[in-house]
Design a protein around this motif. Structure first.
Motif, PDB file in Angstrom:
ATOM      1  N   PRO A  14       0.818  -1.212   0.000  1.00  0.00           N
ATOM      2  CA  PRO A  14       0.000   0.000   0.000  1.00  0.00           C
ATOM      3  C   PRO A  14       0.856   1.269   0.000  1.00  0.00           C
ATOM      4  O   PRO A  14       1.984   1.264   0.487  1.00  0.00           O
ATOM      5  N   HIS A  15       0.306   2.330  -0.584  1.00  0.00           N
ATOM      6  CA  HIS A  15       1.009   3.615  -0.577  1.00  0.00           C
ATOM      7  C   HIS A  15       0.401   4.520   0.499  1.00  0.00           C
ATOM      8  O   HIS A  15      -0.564   4.152   1.174  1.00  0.00           O
ATOM      9  N   LEU A  16       0.995   5.704   0.605  1.00  0.00           N
ATOM     10  CA  LEU A  16       0.571   6.639   1.642  1.00  0.00           C
ATOM     11  C   LEU A  16      -0.908   7.017   1.514  1.00  0.00           C
ATOM     12  O   LEU A  16      -1.573   7.282   2.518  1.00  0.00           O
ATOM     13  N   GLY A  17      -1.436   7.035   0.281  1.00  0.00           N
ATOM     14  CA  GLY A  17      -2.857   7.322   0.075  1.00  0.00           C
ATOM     15  C   GLY A  17      -3.719   6.237   0.703  1.00  0.00           C
ATOM     16  O   GLY A  17      -4.664   6.527   1.444  1.00  0.00           O
ATOM     17  N   ARG A 199      -8.310  11.937   0.191  1.00  0.00           N
ATOM     18  CA  ARG A 199      -7.775  11.925  -1.164  1.00  0.00           C
ATOM     19  C   ARG A 199      -6.353  12.488  -1.125  1.00  0.00           C
ATOM     20  O   ARG A 199      -6.151  13.703  -1.084  1.00  0.00           O
ATOM     21  N   ILE A 200      -5.374  11.602  -1.122  1.00  0.00           N
ATOM     22  CA  ILE A 200      -3.973  12.005  -1.164  1.00  0.00           C
ATOM     23  C   ILE A 200      -3.567  12.025  -2.636  1.00  0.00           C
ATOM     24  O   ILE A 200      -3.896  11.112  -3.393  1.00  0.00           O
ATOM     25  N   SER A 208      -3.990  14.446 -10.077  1.00  0.00           N
ATOM     26  CA  SER A 208      -4.587  13.114  -9.934  1.00  0.00           C
ATOM     27  C   SER A 208      -4.236  12.534  -8.563  1.00  0.00           C
ATOM     28  O   SER A 208      -3.327  13.008  -7.878  1.00  0.00           O
ATOM     29  N   LYS A 209      -4.986  11.474  -8.173  1.00  0.00           N
ATOM     30  CA  LYS A 209      -4.756  10.902  -6.845  1.00  0.00           C
ATOM     31  C   LYS A 209      -3.498  10.033  -6.838  1.00  0.00           C
ATOM     32  O   LYS A 209      -3.069   9.557  -7.902  1.00  0.00           O
ATOM     33  N   MET A 210      -2.924   9.837  -5.684  1.00  0.00           N
ATOM     34  CA  MET A 210      -1.801   8.910  -5.559  1.00  0.00           C
ATOM     35  C   MET A 210      -2.345   7.529  -5.868  1.00  0.00           C
ATOM     36  O   MET A 210      -3.378   7.131  -5.321  1.00  0.00           O
ATOM     37  N   SER A 211      -1.682   6.796  -6.781  1.00  0.00           N
ATOM     38  CA  SER A 211      -2.230   5.494  -7.145  1.00  0.00           C
ATOM     39  C   SER A 211      -1.130   4.459  -7.313  1.00  0.00           C
ATOM     40  O   SER A 211       0.026   4.793  -7.521  1.00  0.00           O
ATOM     41  N   LYS A 212      -1.559   3.191  -7.173  1.00  0.00           N
ATOM     42  CA  LYS A 212      -0.612   2.081  -7.281  1.00  0.00           C
ATOM     43  C   LYS A 212      -0.138   1.898  -8.707  1.00  0.00           C
ATOM     44  O   LYS A 212       0.909   1.320  -8.953  1.00  0.00           O
ATOM     45  N   SER A 213      -0.971   2.365  -9.658  1.00  0.00           N
ATOM     46  CA  SER A 213      -0.700   2.014 -11.046  1.00  0.00           C
ATOM     47  C   SER A 213       0.006   3.120 -11.837  1.00  0.00           C
ATOM     48  O   SER A 213       0.402   2.887 -12.972  1.00  0.00           O
TER      49      SER A 213
END
Ligand code: TYM
Length: 343
Positions: A14-17, A199-200, A208-213
């Motif tokens: 997981p990321h900080l978001g 919403r980080i 845009s939001k912080m995302s895994k992809s």
């Protein structure tokens, strides 16, 4: 009593978001729970299959996610922590719900619409690359509703990006209750539990939001990043050229994102935190954010490193979690079957 349910996909660390928007809130809810509150947290393996996955990588990510949930402080004695794919009631109920879900509602889901947009031919908008779309992607929100309703959850702690899915879940609960009336409605309508850091944003593209992809790995901080990685990523975070720091999410999203992260780390109100940076530079803010994030992730990272090799313990937690989950959802499924006449 409250029934809290949430889930996370096993698609990497997981990321900080994820952490600030959801996971940390799960731990807080666990800490603040009353004795008869029920807490249920699930690793959504079935959901991960909507995109192509390498089986070996998925298997590792699934185990790692369990280690992460324990590392951040979820307690298997207090909360039910389990793999969604180890409880067949989720897919059973998803089928039932899909039979009362209007296609139009699913077509309006923003996640589906954005998939559709990316699968459209750049030159000819009307042409869709069908190989990028599958029925699972389309019905994904129905399975998510089933996850929640299988436990008659009343509270769902998730980030802002999940709001529309949760609204669909409420609609489906309501529509089941109306279609299959009895003395009482079967499903409660679950509430969204949202944090101030709902919403980080991406560190590289604050639109845009912080995302895994996202392709740029420097756009996100992972739970397992060490102090040096955290420092480098925050140093490289996009802000703006205006002098001084103010909290202005619309015009200065990059700086506002750093303030949101700092406020979440310190468990303070973001406008209060912002006041302390009036007249200070972005460099100053970044230094403080770096230290706060390093501090926040220090313990979870160390715990994760310790737990990820404890495979026996992890599989013990998984199997007892799944057994408890099945026992809870069994009751719901019996009632569902009764109302449907499938008994
Ligand atoms: P997933 O795995 O994408 O994300 C897990 C949680 O992290 C939150 N989140 C964010 N919060 C703030 N800022 C961000 N940039 C950010 N990115 C992600 C998400 O809102 C989410 O709470 N479909 C779900 C998993 C799921 C689920 C469920 C959730 C499956 N079944 C039932 C709730 C209830 C998902 O893909 O989350």
């Amino acid at each position: 009593p409250r029934v809290v349910f949430s889930g996370v996909q096993p698609t990497g660390i997981p990321h900080l978001g994820n952490f600030l928007g959801a996971l940390l809130n799960w731990v807080k809810l666990q800490q603040d729970a009353k004795p008869d509150d029920q807490l249920i947290f699930s690793i959504a393996g079935w959901h991960a299959l909507t995109l192509p996955q390498d089986p070996k990588a998925l298997s590792a990510a699934r185990r790692e996610m369990m280690a992460v949930l324990l590392a951040i402080g979820l307690d298997p004695e207090r909360s039910v922590i389990f793999h969604q794919d180890e409880n067949p009631h989720h897919t059973d109920l998803a089928w039932v719900l899909s039979c009362i879900t209007p296609m139009g509602k699913l077509r309006r889901m923003t996640t589906w619409k954005s998939r559709l947009a990316t699968s459209r031919n750049a030159r000819d908008e009307s042409e869709v690359d069908e190989s990028l779309l599958n029925a699972g992607l389309f019905t994904y929100p129905v399975l998510q509703a089933a996850d929640i309703l299988a436990y008659k959850a009343t509270h769902v702690p998730v980030g802002e990006d999940q709001q529309q899915h949760l609204e669909l879940c409420r609609d489906l609960a309501d529509s089941f209750n109306r279609s299959y009336k009895s003395k009482r409605p079967l499903f409660p309508l679950p509430q969204h539990v949202i944090t101030p850091s709902r919403r980080i944003l991406s560190l590289k593209d604050p639109s845009s939001k912080m995302s895994k992809s996202a392709p740029d790995v420097n756009s996100r901080i992972l739970l397992t990043d060490d102090a040096a990685q955290i420092k480098a990523k925050i140093r490289g975070a996009v802000t703006d050229t205006t002098v001084g720091v103010t909290y202005d999410p619309v015009n200065r999203p990059g700086a506002a994102n750093l303030l949101t992260i700092l406020a979440a780390c310190m468990d303070e109100d973001v406008t209060e935190v912002a006041k302390r940076y009036h007249g200070k530079g972005h460099g100053h803010l970044k230094k403080d954010v770096t230290e706060a994030v390093q501090e926040l992730l220090k313990k979870p990272r160390a715990e994760f490193e310790r737990l990820k090799g404890e495979t026996d313990y992890l599989s013990h937690v998984s199997s007892s979690g799944a057994a408890k989950a099945r026992e809870l959802s069994e009751t719901t499924m019996r009632e569902v079957r009764e109302r449907l006449g499938l008994i």
